[in-house]
Write a protein that holds these residues in place. Structure first.
Motif, PDB file in Angstrom:
ATOM      1  N   TYR A  77      -0.040  21.328   5.022  1.00 46.36           N
ATOM      2  CA  TYR A  77      -1.337  21.955   4.801  1.00 46.36           C
ATOM      3  C   TYR A  77      -1.202  23.400   4.303  1.00 46.36           C
ATOM      4  O   TYR A  77      -2.190  24.122   4.209  1.00 46.36           O
ATOM      5  CB  TYR A  77      -2.179  21.904   6.064  1.00 46.36           C
ATOM      6  CG  TYR A  77      -2.700  20.525   6.386  1.00 46.36           C
ATOM      7  CD1 TYR A  77      -2.909  20.116   7.690  1.00 46.36           C
ATOM      8  CD2 TYR A  77      -2.968  19.605   5.376  1.00 46.36           C
ATOM      9  CE1 TYR A  77      -3.383  18.850   7.986  1.00 46.36           C
ATOM     10  CE2 TYR A  77      -3.438  18.335   5.660  1.00 46.36           C
ATOM     11  CZ  TYR A  77      -3.644  17.964   6.971  1.00 46.36           C
ATOM     12  OH  TYR A  77      -4.117  16.709   7.251  1.00 46.36           O
ATOM     13  N   GLY A  78       0.033  23.808   4.036  1.00 49.60           N
ATOM     14  CA  GLY A  78       0.235  25.147   3.514  1.00 49.60           C
ATOM     15  C   GLY A  78       1.684  25.570   3.680  1.00 49.60           C
ATOM     16  O   GLY A  78       2.504  24.819   4.233  1.00 49.60           O
ATOM     17  N   VAL A  79       1.987  26.779   3.232  1.00 47.62           N
ATOM     18  CA  VAL A  79       3.346  27.297   3.332  1.00 47.62           C
ATOM     19  C   VAL A  79       3.800  27.292   4.796  1.00 47.62           C
ATOM     20  O   VAL A  79       3.038  27.643   5.702  1.00 47.62           O
ATOM     21  CB  VAL A  79       3.411  28.718   2.741  1.00 47.62           C
ATOM     22  CG1 VAL A  79       4.748  29.366   3.021  1.00 47.62           C
ATOM     23  CG2 VAL A  79       3.156  28.672   1.240  1.00 47.62           C
ATOM     24  N   GLU A 136      13.400   8.816   7.152  1.00 50.29           N
ATOM     25  CA  GLU A 136      14.582   9.623   7.428  1.00 50.29           C
ATOM     26  C   GLU A 136      14.663  10.834   6.518  1.00 50.29           C
ATOM     27  O   GLU A 136      15.590  11.635   6.645  1.00 50.29           O
ATOM     28  CB  GLU A 136      15.837   8.750   7.299  1.00 50.29           C
ATOM     29  CG  GLU A 136      15.894   7.659   8.364  1.00 50.29           C
ATOM     30  CD  GLU A 136      16.927   6.589   8.056  1.00 50.29           C
ATOM     31  OE1 GLU A 136      17.213   5.784   8.942  1.00 50.29           O
ATOM     32  OE2 GLU A 136      17.438   6.561   6.924  1.00 50.29           O
ATOM     33  N   SER A 137      13.711  10.986   5.646  1.00 45.98           N
ATOM     34  CA  SER A 137      13.708  12.125   4.757  1.00 45.98           C
ATOM     35  C   SER A 137      13.144  13.366   5.453  1.00 45.98           C
ATOM     36  O   SER A 137      12.508  13.257   6.507  1.00 45.98           O
ATOM     37  CB  SER A 137      12.875  11.808   3.509  1.00 45.98           C
ATOM     38  OG  SER A 137      11.550  11.461   3.891  1.00 45.98           O
ATOM     39  N   THR A 138      13.399  14.522   4.857  1.00 46.78           N
ATOM     40  CA  THR A 138      12.845  15.782   5.349  1.00 46.78           C
ATOM     41  C   THR A 138      12.184  16.504   4.185  1.00 46.78           C
ATOM     42  O   THR A 138      12.484  16.233   3.022  1.00 46.78           O
ATOM     43  CB  THR A 138      13.924  16.685   5.960  1.00 46.78           C
ATOM     44  OG1 THR A 138      14.922  16.957   4.970  1.00 46.78           O
ATOM     45  CG2 THR A 138      14.557  16.043   7.177  1.00 46.78           C
ATOM     46  N   GLU A 185       4.414  18.191   8.325  1.00 43.33           N
ATOM     47  CA  GLU A 185       4.157  17.203   9.366  1.00 43.33           C
ATOM     48  C   GLU A 185       4.672  15.850   8.910  1.00 43.33           C
ATOM     49  O   GLU A 185       4.676  15.558   7.709  1.00 43.33           O
ATOM     50  CB  GLU A 185       2.658  17.075   9.643  1.00 43.33           C
ATOM     51  CG  GLU A 185       1.975  18.355  10.098  1.00 43.33           C
ATOM     52  CD  GLU A 185       2.325  18.743  11.526  1.00 43.33           C
ATOM     53  OE1 GLU A 185       2.076  19.908  11.902  1.00 43.33           O
ATOM     54  OE2 GLU A 185       2.833  17.874  12.267  1.00 43.33           O
ATOM     55  N   LYS A 186       5.047  15.020   9.850  1.00 46.00           N
ATOM     56  CA  LYS A 186       5.437  13.651   9.520  1.00 46.00           C
ATOM     57  C   LYS A 186       4.180  12.795   9.370  1.00 46.00           C
ATOM     58  O   LYS A 186       3.175  13.004  10.055  1.00 46.00           O
ATOM     59  CB  LYS A 186       6.344  13.085  10.610  1.00 46.00           C
ATOM     60  CG  LYS A 186       7.731  13.718  10.623  1.00 46.00           C
ATOM     61  CD  LYS A 186       8.688  12.954  11.501  1.00 46.00           C
ATOM     62  CE  LYS A 186      10.069  13.555  11.462  1.00 46.00           C
ATOM     63  NZ  LYS A 186      10.685  13.408  10.120  1.00 46.00           N
ATOM     64  N   GLU A 224       0.826  -1.202   0.000  1.00 53.28           N
ATOM     65  CA  GLU A 224       0.000   0.000   0.000  1.00 53.28           C
ATOM     66  C   GLU A 224       0.865   1.258   0.000  1.00 53.28           C
ATOM     67  O   GLU A 224       2.070   1.191   0.203  1.00 53.28           O
ATOM     68  CB  GLU A 224      -0.940   0.012   1.214  1.00 53.28           C
ATOM     69  CG  GLU A 224      -0.243   0.132   2.560  1.00 53.28           C
ATOM     70  CD  GLU A 224      -0.039  -1.221   3.202  1.00 53.28           C
ATOM     71  OE1 GLU A 224       0.438  -2.144   2.522  1.00 53.28           O
ATOM     72  OE2 GLU A 224      -0.350  -1.312   4.407  1.00 53.28           O
ATOM     73  N   LEU A 225       0.223   2.376  -0.254  1.00 51.87           N
ATOM     74  CA  LEU A 225       0.920   3.657  -0.180  1.00 51.87           C
ATOM     75  C   LEU A 225       1.031   4.061   1.299  1.00 51.87           C
ATOM     76  O   LEU A 225       0.048   4.051   2.037  1.00 51.87           O
ATOM     77  CB  LEU A 225       0.133   4.737  -0.929  1.00 51.87           C
ATOM     78  CG  LEU A 225       0.215   4.753  -2.445  1.00 51.87           C
ATOM     79  CD1 LEU A 225      -0.537   3.594  -3.071  1.00 51.87           C
ATOM     80  CD2 LEU A 225      -0.314   6.077  -2.987  1.00 51.87           C
ATOM     81  N   HIS A 226       2.234   4.435   1.687  1.00 51.37           N
ATOM     82  CA  HIS A 226       2.458   4.871   3.056  1.00 51.37           C
ATOM     83  C   HIS A 226       2.754   6.371   3.057  1.00 51.37           C
ATOM     84  O   HIS A 226       3.695   6.818   2.392  1.00 51.37           O
ATOM     85  CB  HIS A 226       3.627   4.128   3.690  1.00 51.37           C
ATOM     86  CG  HIS A 226       3.341   2.694   3.991  1.00 51.37           C
ATOM     87  ND1 HIS A 226       2.511   2.305   5.020  1.00 51.37           N
ATOM     88  CD2 HIS A 226       3.773   1.560   3.393  1.00 51.37           C
ATOM     89  CE1 HIS A 226       2.443   0.982   5.046  1.00 51.37           C
ATOM     90  NE2 HIS A 226       3.189   0.507   4.083  1.00 51.37           N
ATOM     91  N   LEU A 227       1.994   7.127   3.831  1.00 55.49           N
ATOM     92  CA  LEU A 227       2.215   8.566   3.927  1.00 55.49           C
ATOM     93  C   LEU A 227       3.450   8.830   4.782  1.00 55.49           C
ATOM     94  O   LEU A 227       3.546   8.358   5.918  1.00 55.49           O
ATOM     95  CB  LEU A 227       0.982   9.225   4.563  1.00 55.49           C
ATOM     96  CG  LEU A 227       1.026  10.737   4.713  1.00 55.49           C
ATOM     97  CD1 LEU A 227       0.983  11.411   3.344  1.00 55.49           C
ATOM     98  CD2 LEU A 227      -0.132  11.227   5.572  1.00 55.49           C
ATOM     99  N   ILE A 228       4.404   9.586   4.239  1.00 55.45           N
ATOM    100  CA  ILE A 228       5.628   9.874   4.998  1.00 55.45           C
ATOM    101  C   ILE A 228       5.715  11.346   5.399  1.00 55.45           C
ATOM    102  O   ILE A 228       6.331  11.669   6.418  1.00 55.45           O
ATOM    103  CB  ILE A 228       6.895   9.431   4.239  1.00 55.45           C
ATOM    104  CG1 ILE A 228       6.939   9.983   2.813  1.00 55.45           C
ATOM    105  CG2 ILE A 228       7.012   7.917   4.231  1.00 55.45           C
ATOM    106  CD1 ILE A 228       8.244   9.669   2.073  1.00 55.45           C
ATOM    107  N   HIS A 229       5.144  12.248   4.620  1.00 60.14           N
ATOM    108  CA  HIS A 229       5.130  13.674   4.976  1.00 60.14           C
ATOM    109  C   HIS A 229       3.886  14.326   4.387  1.00 60.14           C
ATOM    110  O   HIS A 229       3.378  13.893   3.354  1.00 60.14           O
ATOM    111  CB  HIS A 229       6.348  14.411   4.414  1.00 60.14           C
ATOM    112  CG  HIS A 229       7.659  13.951   4.944  1.00 60.14           C
ATOM    113  ND1 HIS A 229       8.126  14.278   6.195  1.00 60.14           N
ATOM    114  CD2 HIS A 229       8.624  13.175   4.367  1.00 60.14           C
ATOM    115  CE1 HIS A 229       9.322  13.731   6.376  1.00 60.14           C
ATOM    116  NE2 HIS A 229       9.640  13.061   5.288  1.00 60.14           N
ATOM    117  N   TYR A 230       3.423  15.392   5.030  1.00 58.81           N
ATOM    118  CA  TYR A 230       2.356  16.182   4.434  1.00 58.81           C
ATOM    119  C   TYR A 230       2.465  17.625   4.893  1.00 58.81           C
ATOM    120  O   TYR A 230       3.153  17.939   5.869  1.00 58.81           O
ATOM    121  CB  TYR A 230       0.976  15.603   4.743  1.00 58.81           C
ATOM    122  CG  TYR A 230       0.590  15.526   6.206  1.00 58.81           C
ATOM    123  CD1 TYR A 230       1.012  14.453   6.996  1.00 58.81           C
ATOM    124  CD2 TYR A 230      -0.231  16.482   6.784  1.00 58.81           C
ATOM    125  CE1 TYR A 230       0.644  14.354   8.320  1.00 58.81           C
ATOM    126  CE2 TYR A 230      -0.602  16.388   8.106  1.00 58.81           C
ATOM    127  CZ  TYR A 230      -0.173  15.315   8.871  1.00 58.81           C
ATOM    128  OH  TYR A 230      -0.548  15.211  10.188  1.00 58.81           O
TER     129      TYR A 230
END
Lengths: 114, 115
Positions: B50-52, B63-65, B56-57, B42-48
């Motif tokens: 909501y605006g400039v 280990e990415s940023t 959020e993790k 499945e697709l795993h969310l690693i970062h998101y």
């Protein structure tokens, strides 16, 4: 804990027949559901969605059915075409002021047999 | 429908290198996401975001940023790539619909291989 489950990893259907892909969810707070189609080495493409206020949504050859009491949704493709061969993901979210993330299933690989 | 772009499409790189995966969208969507997907999974969310200036993790530890300095741009950086980072990375964006629904539109993905 897999909140969205697609129990069939693969499905083969004859061209021209109906393809039915199934998805089950466990979180009763989910109220918005989507289906995506994915070809290898490409990103998922949005197909169709349904809100929990409806039990059916139709768009061309694609129809999604939602059974809230069973926590089950299905995607019907009719008639199936060779270009429909892809991996299909269902996804679910809560419409909590639009800030809820999507939870995806593991996908079902659909193969249309000419 | 969103126009969302990712570069590079494919990247093969040696262990220890720093890499940045680019993602841009032209629809002015506030929300952007990075997913990681291994074959058959499945697709795993690693970062998101909501605006400039909002990042959020996600659900899967990574280990990415990421950074979100401009609305249209959401790059992902790995400071030191390892073979365990080999995967497909998918970027998506969305905007709240009229019924507060959240339909995400995906870019074509970056297939990363770390040797």
């Amino acid at each position: 804990d897999q909140q969205v489950k697609q129990n069939s990893p693969s499905l083969s259907v004859q061209e021209g027949r109906i393809s039915i892909l199934n998805c089950d969810y466990t979180n009763s707070m989910f109220d918005y559901f989507l289906w995506y189609k994915k070809y290898p080495a490409e990103g998922p493409t949005f197909l169709i969605s349904i809100s929990s206020i409806k039990d059916k949504n139709e768009d061309g050859r694609f129809t999604v059915f939602l059974n809230k009491s069973a926590k089950h949704l299905s995607l019907h493709i009719v008639p199936s075409q060779p270009g429909d061969s892809a991996v299909y993901f269902c996804a679910a979210s809560r419409t909590n002021f639009g800030n809820e993330k999507l939870t995806f299933g593991t996908g079902t690989r659909l193969t249309i047999i000419p | 429908e969103a126009d969302i772009y990712q570069t590079p499409r494919y990247l093969v790189i040696g262990t220890g290198k720093k890499i940045t995966l680019e993602c841009s969208q032209t629809m002015g969507h506030d929300k952007m996401y990075w997913y990681q997907q291994d074959p058959g999974m499945e697709l795993h969310l690693i970062h998101y975001s909501y605006g400039v200036n909002s990042t959020e993790k996600g659900d899967l530890s990574s280990e990415s940023t990421v950074s979100r300095i401009r609305t249209e741009h959401f790059p992902l950086t790995l400071e030191s790539a390892r073979p365990s980072h080999t995967s497909q990375y998918l970027c998506a964006s969305s905007d709240r619909g009229p019924t507060y629904t959240d339909t995400q539109y995906f870019g074509p993905g970056t297939r990363l291989t770390v040797l």
